[in-house]
Each structure stands twice: as structure tokens, then as C-alpha cells.
Write a protein that holds these residues in place. Structure first.
Motif, PDB file in Angstrom:
ATOM      1  N   GLY A 236     -39.422  16.000 -38.980  1.00 35.34           N
ATOM      2  CA  GLY A 236     -38.434  16.751 -38.206  1.00 35.34           C
ATOM      3  C   GLY A 236     -38.781  16.842 -36.731  1.00 35.34           C
ATOM      4  O   GLY A 236     -37.910  16.641 -35.872  1.00 35.34           O
ATOM      5  N   PRO A 237     -40.054  17.148 -36.367  1.00 36.29           N
ATOM      6  CA  PRO A 237     -40.405  17.193 -34.944  1.00 36.29           C
ATOM      7  C   PRO A 237     -40.187  15.866 -34.229  1.00 36.29           C
ATOM      8  O   PRO A 237     -39.864  15.841 -33.041  1.00 36.29           O
ATOM      9  CB  PRO A 237     -41.893  17.568 -34.973  1.00 36.29           C
ATOM     10  N   MET A 238     -40.347  14.741 -34.955  1.00 33.76           N
ATOM     11  CA  MET A 238     -40.095  13.440 -34.327  1.00 33.76           C
ATOM     12  C   MET A 238     -38.607  13.257 -34.077  1.00 33.76           C
ATOM     13  O   MET A 238     -38.188  12.801 -33.001  1.00 33.76           O
ATOM     14  CB  MET A 238     -40.633  12.317 -35.226  1.00 33.76           C
ATOM     15  N   PHE A 239     -37.777  13.613 -35.054  1.00 33.82           N
ATOM     16  CA  PHE A 239     -36.328  13.560 -34.864  1.00 33.82           C
ATOM     17  C   PHE A 239     -35.904  14.448 -33.687  1.00 33.82           C
ATOM     18  O   PHE A 239     -34.998  14.110 -32.928  1.00 33.82           O
ATOM     19  CB  PHE A 239     -35.602  14.028 -36.137  1.00 33.82           C
ATOM     20  N   ASP A 240     -36.568  15.590 -33.548  1.00 31.10           N
ATOM     21  CA  ASP A 240     -36.186  16.550 -32.510  1.00 31.10           C
ATOM     22  C   ASP A 240     -36.428  15.999 -31.113  1.00 31.10           C
ATOM     23  O   ASP A 240     -35.829  16.477 -30.149  1.00 31.10           O
ATOM     24  CB  ASP A 240     -36.977  17.849 -32.707  1.00 31.10           C
ATOM     25  N   ARG A 241     -37.301  15.004 -30.985  1.00 29.31           N
ATOM     26  CA  ARG A 241     -37.607  14.417 -29.677  1.00 29.31           C
ATOM     27  C   ARG A 241     -36.676  13.265 -29.323  1.00 29.31           C
ATOM     28  O   ARG A 241     -36.824  12.648 -28.266  1.00 29.31           O
ATOM     29  CB  ARG A 241     -39.064  13.943 -29.652  1.00 29.31           C
ATOM     30  N   ILE A 242     -35.748  12.944 -30.205  1.00 28.29           N
ATOM     31  CA  ILE A 242     -34.779  11.874 -29.946  1.00 28.29           C
ATOM     32  C   ILE A 242     -33.502  12.512 -29.417  1.00 28.29           C
ATOM     33  O   ILE A 242     -32.889  13.343 -30.084  1.00 28.29           O
ATOM     34  CB  ILE A 242     -34.521  11.056 -31.217  1.00 28.29           C
ATOM     35  N   ASP A 243     -33.104  12.129 -28.212  1.00 28.08           N
ATOM     36  CA  ASP A 243     -31.965  12.773 -27.546  1.00 28.08           C
ATOM     37  C   ASP A 243     -30.621  12.322 -28.102  1.00 28.08           C
ATOM     38  O   ASP A 243     -29.687  13.109 -28.197  1.00 28.08           O
ATOM     39  CB  ASP A 243     -32.011  12.481 -26.044  1.00 28.08           C
TER      40      ASP A 243
ATOM     41  N   LEU B 206     -29.915  23.565 -33.472  1.00 29.95           N
ATOM     42  CA  LEU B 206     -30.708  23.283 -32.274  1.00 29.95           C
ATOM     43  C   LEU B 206     -31.989  24.107 -32.276  1.00 29.95           C
ATOM     44  O   LEU B 206     -31.952  25.324 -32.485  1.00 29.95           O
ATOM     45  CB  LEU B 206     -29.918  23.614 -31.003  1.00 29.95           C
ATOM     46  N   THR B 207     -33.096  23.448 -32.034  1.00 28.16           N
ATOM     47  CA  THR B 207     -34.340  24.153 -31.754  1.00 28.16           C
ATOM     48  C   THR B 207     -34.380  24.453 -30.257  1.00 28.16           C
ATOM     49  O   THR B 207     -33.484  24.061 -29.499  1.00 28.16           O
ATOM     50  CB  THR B 207     -35.541  23.277 -32.128  1.00 28.16           C
ATOM     51  N   ALA B 208     -35.420  25.148 -29.820  1.00 34.80           N
ATOM     52  CA  ALA B 208     -35.571  25.401 -28.388  1.00 34.80           C
ATOM     53  C   ALA B 208     -35.698  24.086 -27.628  1.00 34.80           C
ATOM     54  O   ALA B 208     -35.135  23.913 -26.537  1.00 34.80           O
ATOM     55  CB  ALA B 208     -36.802  26.274 -28.141  1.00 34.80           C
ATOM     56  N   ARG B 209     -36.430  23.125 -28.212  1.00 34.60           N
ATOM     57  CA  ARG B 209     -36.535  21.804 -27.576  1.00 34.60           C
ATOM     58  C   ARG B 209     -35.174  21.114 -27.573  1.00 34.60           C
ATOM     59  O   ARG B 209     -34.785  20.473 -26.604  1.00 34.60           O
ATOM     60  CB  ARG B 209     -37.558  20.942 -28.317  1.00 34.60           C
ATOM     61  N   GLY B 210     -34.444  21.251 -28.685  1.00 34.83           N
ATOM     62  CA  GLY B 210     -33.126  20.641 -28.766  1.00 34.83           C
ATOM     63  C   GLY B 210     -32.160  21.220 -27.738  1.00 34.83           C
ATOM     64  O   GLY B 210     -31.323  20.494 -27.186  1.00 34.83           O
ATOM     65  N   TRP B 211     -32.266  22.509 -27.470  1.00 30.76           N
ATOM     66  CA  TRP B 211     -31.417  23.146 -26.446  1.00 30.76           C
ATOM     67  C   TRP B 211     -31.668  22.505 -25.081  1.00 30.76           C
ATOM     68  O   TRP B 211     -30.734  22.132 -24.372  1.00 30.76           O
ATOM     69  CB  TRP B 211     -31.728  24.640 -26.418  1.00 30.76           C
ATOM     70  N   THR B 212     -32.945  22.383 -24.725  1.00 29.51           N
ATOM     71  CA  THR B 212     -33.297  21.797 -23.426  1.00 29.51           C
ATOM     72  C   THR B 212     -32.840  20.351 -23.341  1.00 29.51           C
ATOM     73  O   THR B 212     -32.266  19.918 -22.327  1.00 29.51           O
ATOM     74  CB  THR B 212     -34.821  21.874 -23.207  1.00 29.51           C
ATOM     75  N   ARG B 213     -33.058  19.597 -24.390  1.00 30.39           N
ATOM     76  CA  ARG B 213     -32.693  18.188 -24.360  1.00 30.39           C
ATOM     77  C   ARG B 213     -31.182  18.001 -24.351  1.00 30.39           C
ATOM     78  O   ARG B 213     -30.678  17.024 -23.785  1.00 30.39           O
ATOM     79  CB  ARG B 213     -33.322  17.454 -25.548  1.00 30.39           C
ATOM     80  N   THR B 214     -30.440  18.918 -24.949  1.00 28.39           N
ATOM     81  CA  THR B 214     -28.976  18.844 -24.879  1.00 28.39           C
ATOM     82  C   THR B 214     -28.492  19.052 -23.447  1.00 28.39           C
ATOM     83  O   THR B 214     -27.584  18.362 -22.975  1.00 28.39           O
ATOM     84  CB  THR B 214     -28.355  19.891 -25.819  1.00 28.39           C
TER      85      THR B 214
ATOM     86  N   LEU C 249     -23.727  17.222 -27.708  1.00 31.19           N
ATOM     87  CA  LEU C 249     -23.977  17.759 -29.045  1.00 31.19           C
ATOM     88  C   LEU C 249     -23.623  16.755 -30.131  1.00 31.19           C
ATOM     89  O   LEU C 249     -24.223  16.775 -31.216  1.00 31.19           O
ATOM     90  CB  LEU C 249     -23.181  19.050 -29.237  1.00 31.19           C
ATOM     91  N   ILE C 250     -22.660  15.894 -29.865  1.00 31.75           N
ATOM     92  CA  ILE C 250     -22.325  14.862 -30.840  1.00 31.75           C
ATOM     93  C   ILE C 250     -23.524  13.939 -31.052  1.00 31.75           C
ATOM     94  O   ILE C 250     -23.829  13.530 -32.171  1.00 31.75           O
ATOM     95  CB  ILE C 250     -21.094  14.055 -30.379  1.00 31.75           C
ATOM     96  N   TYR C 251     -24.205  13.628 -29.969  1.00 29.40           N
ATOM     97  CA  TYR C 251     -25.367  12.740 -30.063  1.00 29.40           C
ATOM     98  C   TYR C 251     -26.598  13.453 -30.615  1.00 29.40           C
ATOM     99  O   TYR C 251     -27.494  12.808 -31.149  1.00 29.40           O
ATOM    100  CB  TYR C 251     -25.715  12.179 -28.679  1.00 29.40           C
ATOM    101  N   ARG C 252     -26.672  14.778 -30.419  1.00 30.99           N
ATOM    102  CA  ARG C 252     -27.848  15.534 -30.857  1.00 30.99           C
ATOM    103  C   ARG C 252     -27.662  15.980 -32.294  1.00 30.99           C
ATOM    104  O   ARG C 252     -26.774  16.749 -32.603  1.00 30.99           O
ATOM    105  CB  ARG C 252     -28.021  16.787 -29.993  1.00 30.99           C
TER     106      ARG C 252
ATOM    107  N   ALA D  79     -34.102  13.005 -17.997  1.00 28.09           N
ATOM    108  CA  ALA D  79     -34.897  13.146 -19.218  1.00 28.09           C
ATOM    109  C   ALA D  79     -36.191  13.905 -18.968  1.00 28.09           C
ATOM    110  O   ALA D  79     -36.807  14.394 -19.918  1.00 28.09           O
ATOM    111  CB  ALA D  79     -35.205  11.772 -19.804  1.00 28.09           C
ATOM    112  N   ARG D  80     -36.624  14.029 -17.706  1.00 28.14           N
ATOM    113  CA  ARG D  80     -37.868  14.726 -17.379  1.00 28.14           C
ATOM    114  C   ARG D  80     -37.612  16.084 -16.728  1.00 28.14           C
ATOM    115  O   ARG D  80     -38.564  16.776 -16.365  1.00 28.14           O
ATOM    116  CB  ARG D  80     -38.714  13.868 -16.434  1.00 28.14           C
TER     117      ARG D  80
END
Length: 529
Positions: free
Chosen positions: A376-383, A466-474, A499-502, A436-437
Motif C-alpha cells: 500500500g505505501p508503494m501504491f501511495d507514492r504513485i501519483d 486519501l492518506t496525508a501523502r495522497g492529499w499532498t500528491r493530489t 482524483l481520477i488518477y489518484r 512533483a517536488r
């Protein structure tokens, strides 16, 4: 008689100064050659290569005890590049060359048994380090054009040990080498060759514009690898700073040939059988892995679930920090690894999955088990995660797309220029110019959505998607979508497409589209939000 010369030991891509001291001890007796100072096997074998090289040019070792000390003694020494400095210090101790001739020089190179000086890796960072120490660099002839890229540093690049001796004696003069060529414009397959998959092409454009991580999911033959291989053509060439950073890594890995650098961004595609050390670096002799060789470029992982879980999870930290730390018993080695991850996978083990003709008879269990190989953490790092449905005969019968790599790359360049200008004009950290950065103040100032967009993002977060990381990446992703549109602010439609992509599980994309009332395909296909 004591003589010394400087050389370097490598810790990652950093070259640390090492003093090579050679002393002749004792009267007539058997020749004993010792190397001390924490050498590895390759360094310990230098005494035999030096002995053979001396014999190759007609010199014999004296009947004395020869001690070669590599200081500091607590710094591990690895590699065959210590041959040349040991040989030069020994020549000075024997009086073949004047000891003061070695002052102001550092040296590295491997010796052949005939006295030739063989190329070694790490010449560029060694030259940069020599320049910082106020020294010139003696290196193999083949590495001379590479070392010349270090700028204001004197370079000697002899072909053989006898040629270097003659230079110091003044009988011949070695000329400073010229920097190698800079290559650019490597032919990349054109995006116009990809028929169908419009939503995947859109995701590829968004990923290129913001430097986002991307995952293609679809059955075999749907064009996943084909599109990933066309990503380098959408990216701008390396900047001078990025060119130096990338070349330093490639130099340590010994991958620069005849000093030729390239402005094309790296594209590395390791096989799914690659080990953790192959991806992240390390091993018996620490070397950069595929993630570091992809620094400032693209790391493409095809058949993502087929990689070992340990190898995949080792990429989680560098995806966040942009560097890899290889922890060893006696040292910590750091390699830069700020890469863009692009991955591809089948929906399930059999490769088909999902509903429709030829669907997997074990779905959805087959899909769930296959996807669970990725944490799951690896999936979470994919935008961006985008499905690539099978390409139909009707798609193949259509004429080629009107837009190709050149047209999409032009839009990507404009979007990236907007990001750089925005951060520079605000006086913020230029390292966060790429969306992305972006983090902290950059994200707060430029990626805060309007009220409607915030409400949509809140609903997605409250639904548990969305996780906290997912929020930022969105937010980062939405900012890139807005940049491609030329919008100054992040609106609801940008958040909706992001959000469609996330999503955290494959197959959830269509569910969110139905909830949001949108369809795939980018702004032209999205309704008025």
C-alpha cells in the motif's frame, strides 16, 4: 626514502582525499611489498600489477621492504585505481623521477602488466575533487576527455607509465586533453505511433509536465511499455547542473565512454529479476544502482508485481527523499536518486483480468492477490494510475494521431517553464520548482484550490480514499493539470481530474468517475464542474 602523492577514495559519488605514501626500508634482502591502510582485495592486488608494470617497462623492484601506506587508515579503500599513485610514489622513492615532481598532483588509474594505464571509473568526481583541493589530476588517456569537464584543473592523461616518466623527465610533453563531446537529440520513438489510449496519453503528458510518478495497468499488448518508452521524448534536456550531477553518477559507475556526455535524460529499464542491490546500489564493491543511474531521468519498471517485495519497498525512501543511503558495517554510502518512476503491470497474473471478452475466470480474487504483491505505501507514492484497455481492431484501422511527440513536448516545456518562473519570481527554493517536488510554502501559495475544489477534495479524504501523502500528491497533480491549461489557480475541475488518477487500488478509477460525474480523457472530456 619516502615519497607521496594524493589520490581519492569514493564514498558514493563523493571523492575523499587519500595520501599514498611509499617508503623503502632495510638493506639488501628479499623484496617484500606491503600495502596498508584498510585496502580491499583489488587494492591489495595492486602490488602484483605494479610489479608486473615495472617489469614491462624494464624496471625491477629493489631488494628491500616496500611499504605503501594509504592514509587515513580508517577510510575503506576500494578499487584498482590506486595502482597508478602507488607506482608513481614508488618511482619517486626509487629516484626514477624527482619526488617534488609529484607535488601538486593527484593520480588514479589501473596498470596493465605491460605498463599501460587502463581506464577506471570515477574520473569526473576525482577531477572535481582535485580542483577543490588545488591539485592537478593524472589519469588514464581514455579518461582524459572526461576529466577535462571538471573545468579549471590541470590534467595529464598518459597512455602508459613510461610516457608519464618521460614527461616528468622533460623528454616528452603531454598535452592537456580536450573535454569530450556533448551528445543530444537521441532518437526516441514518436508518440504518433500509438493508436488509441487517449486517456493514457493524457496521463503521460501530465506526468511529463510535473515530473509525477505514473502506473499503467492493462492486459498484454495494450501499449503500456510502448507509451513509457516515449516519455523521454516529452522531457526537456538536462540543465547544466543536472548534467553534472548525472554525469558524476555515471562516471562512478564507469559508464562514460571517451568523455562523451549527453543532455538526454536517463531512461533505465531493469529486468524484474533485479535484486535490491541492483536497484538501489551497494554490493561487495559499492556501486550506484539503477535508481541512481536514473537520477534526473526516468526509472521504468515493467511487470511491476513481478519484482521482489524487498526490491520494490527499497525504492519507497528515495521516492520521497531523492537519495539512497547504503548502510554498511564500516560506512554509509549516499547516492543521488531523484528519478521519475514509470511502471506497468497486468491487472492479474493471467494478464487479462476485469470484465468483458476473455475475462479472467478467477476475478476478482486473481486481481486482488496479484495487486497485493505491491504494498500500500508503494501504491501511495504513485501519483497517476491509468488503465489501458485492449486496443481494438477499430483503433488500429484509424489513421495516425494528429499530435505526436513534438506537439506534446512543446506543451510540457511551457508548463515546466511556468513552474520555474513562478518559484523564481517568488524567491522560493528552486529545488521545488517542479510540481512533483513542491512542498511547504510552495504548495500552500500555488496549489491551494478554490472553495469548490477544496470541498471535492474534502469529500474524497473523508471517504477514506486519501492518506496525508495522497492529499499532498493530489494537490501537486492538480497544480500540474492547471499549468497545462494555463490557469493561474487550481479549480474544481483540476482537483477532479487529479482524483481520477489518484487511487490506492487498481479498478477504483471507474468508480470515482461515476461518483464525480466525469469521464476519462482530460479537460476536453470532462464536463463543466
Amino acid at each position: 626514502m619516502l615519497a607521496s602523492i594524493a589520490t581519492v577514495a569514493f564514498e558514493g559519488v563523493e571523492a575523499r582525499r587519500v595520501a599514498v605514501e611509499v617508503q623503502l626500508v632495510g638493506n639488501e634482502g628479499p623484496t617484500i611489498f606491503s600495502i596498508v591502510g584498510l585496502p580491499d582485495k583489488a587494492v591489495a592486488e595492486s602490488r602484483e600489477r605494479v610489479r608486473g608494470a615495472f617489469a614491462g617497462i624494464g624496471l625491477a623492484l629493489p631488494a628491500k621492504r616496500i611499504i605503501a601506506n594509504l592514509a587515513p587508515a580508517d577510510l575503506p579503500k576500494e578499487g584498482s585505481h590506486f595502482d597508478l599513485p602507488i607506482a608513481l610514489a614508488l618511482l619517486a622513492a626509487l629516484g626514477v623521477i624527482q619526488p617534488d615532481a609529484l607535488q601538486g598532483w593527484a593520480a588514479l588509474g589501473e596498470l596493465g602488466l605491460d605498463g599501460r594505464i587502463q581506464p577506471v571509473g570515477g574520473t569526473l568526481p576525482a577531477a572535481v575533487a582535485a580542483s577543490a583541493m588545488g591539485l592537478g589530476l593524472i589519469c588514464p588517456e581514455a579518461n582524459g576527455p572526461e576529466a577535462a569537464w571538471a573545468g579549471d584543473v590541470s590534467i595529464l592523461a598518459p597512455r602508459s607509465l613510461i610516457g608519464l616518466i618521460n614527461h616528468f623527465k622533460g623528454t616528452t610533453i603531454l598535452r592537456a586533453p580536450e573535454p569530450g563531446p556533448v551528445r543530444s537529440g537521441t532518437t526516441v520513438p514518436d508518440l504518433r505511433e500509438v493508436k488509441g489510449q487517449e486517456s493514457a496519453k493524457r496521463a503521460l503528458e501530465v506526468a511529463a509536465a510535473g515530473g509525477h510518478n505514473l502506473l499503467f495497468v492493462g492486459p498484454p499488448g495494450s501499449g503500456k511499455s510502448m507509451m513509457a518508452q516515449r516519455l523521454p521524448g516529452l522531457l526537456p534536456p538536462l540543465t547544466p547542473t543536472e548534467l553534472l550531477e548525472t554525469s558524476m553518477v555515471w562516471s562512478v559507475a564507469g559508464l562514460i565512454e571517451r568523455g562523451a556526455l549527453t543532455r538526454d535524460r536517463p531512461f533505465r529499464s531493469p529486468h524484474h529479476s533485479a535484486s535490491m542491490a541492483a536497484l538501489t546500489g551497494g554490493g561487495l564493491r559499492a556501486k550506484p544502482g539503477e535508481a541512481s543511474l536514473a537520477h534526473n531521468g526516468v526509472l521504468f519498471l515493467d511487470e511491476l508485481p513481478e519484482y521482489s517485495a524487498q526490491a520494490l519497498d527499497s525504492l519507497r525512501a528515495p521516492l520521497e527523499t531523492g537519495e539512497i543511503v547504503v548502510a554498511r558495517a564500516n560506512a554509509h554510502v549516499r547516492y543521488p536518486a531523484r528519478f521519475q518512476l514509470v511502471a506497468a503491470m497486468n491487472p492479474c497474473r493471467c494478464g487479462v483480468g476485469g470484465p468483458g471478452k476473455g475475462a479472467c475466470g478467477k476475478a476478482p480474487r486473481c486481481q486482488r492477490d496479484y495487486q497485493n504483491r505491491i504494498s500500500g505505501p508503494m501504491f501511495d507514492r504513485i501519483d497517476l494510475t491509468v488503465e489501458t484497455p485492449p486496443v481494438t481492431a477499430a483503433d488500429m484501422a484509424l489513421p495516425g494521431p494528429a499530435e505526436g511527440t513534438a506537439e506534446v513536448a512543446a506543451r510540457v516545456a511551457v508548463a515546466r517553464a511556468m513552474q520555474e518562473d513562478r518559484v523564481r519570481e517568488a524567491g522560493l527554493d528552486p529545488a521545488q520548482a517542479l510540481n512533483a517536488r513542491a512542498s511547504g510554502e510552495v504548495l500552500e501559495r500555488f496549489a491551494t484550490p478554490d472553495e469548490a475544489g477544496r470541498a471535492l477534495l474534502m469529500r474524497a479524504g473523508e471517504a477514506g480514499g486519501l492518506t496525508a501523502r495522497g492529499w499532498t500528491r493530489t494537490l501537486r497533480l492538480a497544480r500540474t493539470i492547471a499549468d497545462l491549461e494555463g490557469a493561474t489557480g487550481v479549480l474544481r475541475r483540476h482537483i477532479a481530474e487529479a482524483l481520477i488518477y489518484r487511487r490506492t487500488t487498481v479498478g477504483a478509477q471507474g468508480d470515482f468517475e461515476r461518483q464525480a460525474g466525469g469521464v476519462r480523457g482530460g479537460p476536453a472530456a470532462l464536463p463543466a464542474w
